[in-house]
Write a protein that holds these residues in place. Sequence first.
Motif, short mmCIF file in Angstrom:
data_model
loop_
_atom_site.label_atom_id
_atom_site.label_comp_id
_atom_site.label_asym_id
_atom_site.label_seq_id
_atom_site.Cartn_x
_atom_site.Cartn_y
_atom_site.Cartn_z
N ILE A 58 -10.47 15.28 -17.31
CA ILE A 58 -11.39 14.37 -18.00
C ILE A 58 -11.94 15.02 -19.27
O ILE A 58 -12.01 14.39 -20.34
CB ILE A 58 -12.53 13.95 -17.05
CG1 ILE A 58 -11.99 13.05 -15.94
CG2 ILE A 58 -13.65 13.22 -17.82
CD1 ILE A 58 -12.99 12.73 -14.87
N PHE B 139 -11.34 13.73 -23.07
CA PHE B 139 -12.50 13.43 -23.92
C PHE B 139 -12.39 14.16 -25.26
O PHE B 139 -12.54 13.55 -26.33
CB PHE B 139 -13.78 13.83 -23.20
CG PHE B 139 -14.99 13.89 -24.09
CD1 PHE B 139 -15.63 12.74 -24.50
CD2 PHE B 139 -15.47 15.11 -24.55
CE1 PHE B 139 -16.73 12.79 -25.35
CE2 PHE B 139 -16.57 15.18 -25.39
CZ PHE B 139 -17.20 14.01 -25.79
N TYR C 191 -11.63 12.28 -28.95
CA TYR C 191 -12.71 12.18 -29.93
C TYR C 191 -12.50 13.04 -31.17
O TYR C 191 -12.98 12.70 -32.24
CB TYR C 191 -14.06 12.56 -29.27
CG TYR C 191 -14.74 11.36 -28.64
CD1 TYR C 191 -15.70 10.63 -29.34
CD2 TYR C 191 -14.41 10.94 -27.37
CE1 TYR C 191 -16.32 9.53 -28.77
CE2 TYR C 191 -15.02 9.84 -26.79
CZ TYR C 191 -15.97 9.14 -27.49
OH TYR C 191 -16.57 8.04 -26.93
N THR D 61 -29.11 9.74 -23.01
CA THR D 61 -28.60 9.17 -21.76
C THR D 61 -29.27 7.83 -21.46
O THR D 61 -28.61 6.91 -20.97
CB THR D 61 -28.83 10.15 -20.59
OG1 THR D 61 -28.32 11.43 -20.94
CG2 THR D 61 -28.11 9.66 -19.34
N LEU E 235 -23.93 1.02 -22.31
CA LEU E 235 -22.57 1.06 -21.78
C LEU E 235 -22.19 -0.21 -21.01
O LEU E 235 -21.16 -0.83 -21.31
CB LEU E 235 -22.38 2.31 -20.92
CG LEU E 235 -21.00 2.50 -20.28
CD1 LEU E 235 -19.91 2.51 -21.33
CD2 LEU E 235 -20.97 3.79 -19.47
N LEU F 203 -20.13 11.10 -13.35
CA LEU F 203 -19.27 10.67 -14.45
C LEU F 203 -19.87 9.48 -15.18
O LEU F 203 -19.73 9.36 -16.41
CB LEU F 203 -17.88 10.30 -13.90
CG LEU F 203 -17.03 11.48 -13.42
CD1 LEU F 203 -15.69 10.99 -12.90
CD2 LEU F 203 -16.82 12.51 -14.52
N SER G 219 -20.74 9.70 -19.01
CA SER G 219 -20.20 8.71 -19.95
C SER G 219 -21.32 8.03 -20.73
O SER G 219 -21.19 7.78 -21.93
CB SER G 219 -19.37 7.66 -19.20
OG SER G 219 -18.31 8.26 -18.49
N VAL H 48 -22.36 10.28 -23.46
CA VAL H 48 -21.41 10.26 -24.58
C VAL H 48 -21.62 9.01 -25.42
O VAL H 48 -21.61 9.07 -26.67
CB VAL H 48 -19.97 10.33 -24.05
CG1 VAL H 48 -18.97 10.12 -25.19
CG2 VAL H 48 -19.71 11.67 -23.37
N VAL H 49 -21.82 7.86 -24.76
CA VAL H 49 -22.08 6.61 -25.48
C VAL H 49 -23.37 6.73 -26.29
O VAL H 49 -23.44 6.28 -27.45
CB VAL H 49 -22.16 5.42 -24.50
CG1 VAL H 49 -22.66 4.16 -25.20
CG2 VAL H 49 -20.80 5.16 -23.87
N LYS I 298 -14.43 8.15 -31.87
CA LYS I 298 -13.07 8.40 -31.40
C LYS I 298 -12.15 8.68 -32.58
O LYS I 298 -12.04 7.89 -33.50
CB LYS I 298 -12.55 7.19 -30.62
CG LYS I 298 -13.23 6.96 -29.29
CD LYS I 298 -12.64 5.77 -28.58
CE LYS I 298 -13.34 5.51 -27.26
NZ LYS I 298 -12.79 4.33 -26.56
#
Length: 592
Positions: free
Chosen positions: A23, A27, A31, A211, A218, A385, A389, A392-393, A412
């Motif tokens: 993963i 990632f 990116y 977060t 998300l 996860l 995620s 990351v968003v 990305k």
Amino acid sequence: MALIQTGLIWVTYAIAIAILVAIASIFVYIYQTPRDRAASVTIVCIFTMSALLATVLLMPVDIALVSSTSSSKDGRKKDWATPDRVENIVYTLKIVYYSLYSLDAILCLLVVPFTYFWYEEYDEDATEDGSQTVGSRLWGAFKYTLAFIALVVILFLVGFFVPAAKKAKQDKHLDLDYFKHLLAENHGERALTFALGLLITIGTLIYLIYTAVGLALLPVALIKSAPSISAPSLAANTATQLEANRERQRQLEGRNEGREGGLDARDRRELESLVREERTLIRRERLAAESSGENRNWLVKAWIKIEAIFRPLKLLGGFVLMIIALTIFASMLITGIDKAKNSICKVNCGYVLGHINIFQPLNWIFVKSSKVFPIDYIIFLLLVLFLFSASVVGLATVGIRFLWIILFRIRKGHTSPQALLMATVMLTLIVLAINYSVAMMVAPQYATFGPQTYCDRPARHPGEQPDCTHHRNAIRHCTELAENPVAKDVCTPSVVSTFINRVTVNFPFFGVVDFWAQFAFLGIYLIVFITTLFRIPKLDTDQLDADLEEDEEEGLISSTGRRFNATWQDITGRTKQNYGTTNGARNGSGSG
């Protein structure tokens, strides 16, 4: 039997680490920008992310191992779980935890900064003419890293000499054996505890912004965003519009050949407009080629195909993730209220909660599922996860900022090595905060004792364990406040909860900041979530010239419309022959 169970738990952890490495690799590869890819940056980012996720995923292994020493059905210690065997299990977990926490700190504070300066020191021209050697580049990177080395030394010296909280020692509630154990530590442990507490607190301040934003965005992004046109169709349509645009430019230039004074005012304005439109169409054509995987490696192409295949499930997945996010919100809020109201020592120990007083859904799910390993491990892996995620968003949405100034953007295929390294540091700190949040707020009982229970009845004979086979109502869940002698022998707290509680008890300031920051996290999540529900996504037109209009062009692929034909074309990589011609004829030269 005990060896088989222990081996199964560690094998599951090894499998999870392998998944995490994959993963993290995907990632980083997805990116980072292909033009400036550096092997040192890629390796350090993948290794750092794998290490920090491995640290968090050690928690269910910790809980499963300490819980395996007792039977949750009758509240008795298993025959093989002698005090020495239990101590060996706890000691092994401590070594693994201390190793991983130390590794995370070294990677975050030393290795990643050194890699950043190593990349910055590279000069292609100087390398070619021989004026820059590997040694000079190493010295240049090391020179700037000295400041971080000094920071690490100061950090551990402060932690080594700083005294433990006096109020915590004087608090009568902390006379219980569980809390005495937290206060009894040597200077080396205190130094690591202080360093970890500081990093968790810094990470919590980052976590409550990024977060929280990502957790709200998300699910809604998955529900609201779907393709209105496929990448192959966009490429074909753009090529037709670009051809029409250039043909119109040739007509204007041909019409005015030989004319004195050149183009008249009207034709000049039209030509200038066509030139601007041509630049936009060229960018759109390049974006469509990248989105469809042209001139890209097989991994990126495979990722694009997988995204297209699962695109129809985005709506359903968005609703599922929204329910999970709201459940996390409710669980954290319930635990926060419970701690604020019922903590046995409040500020003096960072709001440690003796036992849960209010039903908490996620904690209940984890405790029940932990009775059958590895069900709880799978749920925990998915939860981590999801939060990762979301982080990351959040980073991609907010960007890496200093106050209101955007330093780097995370996108990305367009993330520079410097931005990727800074994002890795921020994710390291965020994951440490996630570790605290999950253990102390999301599932506190599960994180401390798992499914462990004890029999609250006297033993029939001295030296024997009490029997609750026929007295099920006498079985109690293990808690920090259990002073029953049987509970002391049966209940073994997890190493991670002991370590985090040691931070909050010995340094209550960290505990207070980390605890109240969770309410700020919930507030930011709620504001962003409500705003996103009623706000229609729109393109960012303010940064078009500053960012080469790439943000707008990336947005052209997604909108709120739903077209499953576009999904199929993205999967197959083909478009209808007449799509571009028809659409181009209908739209003329198009609009940028």
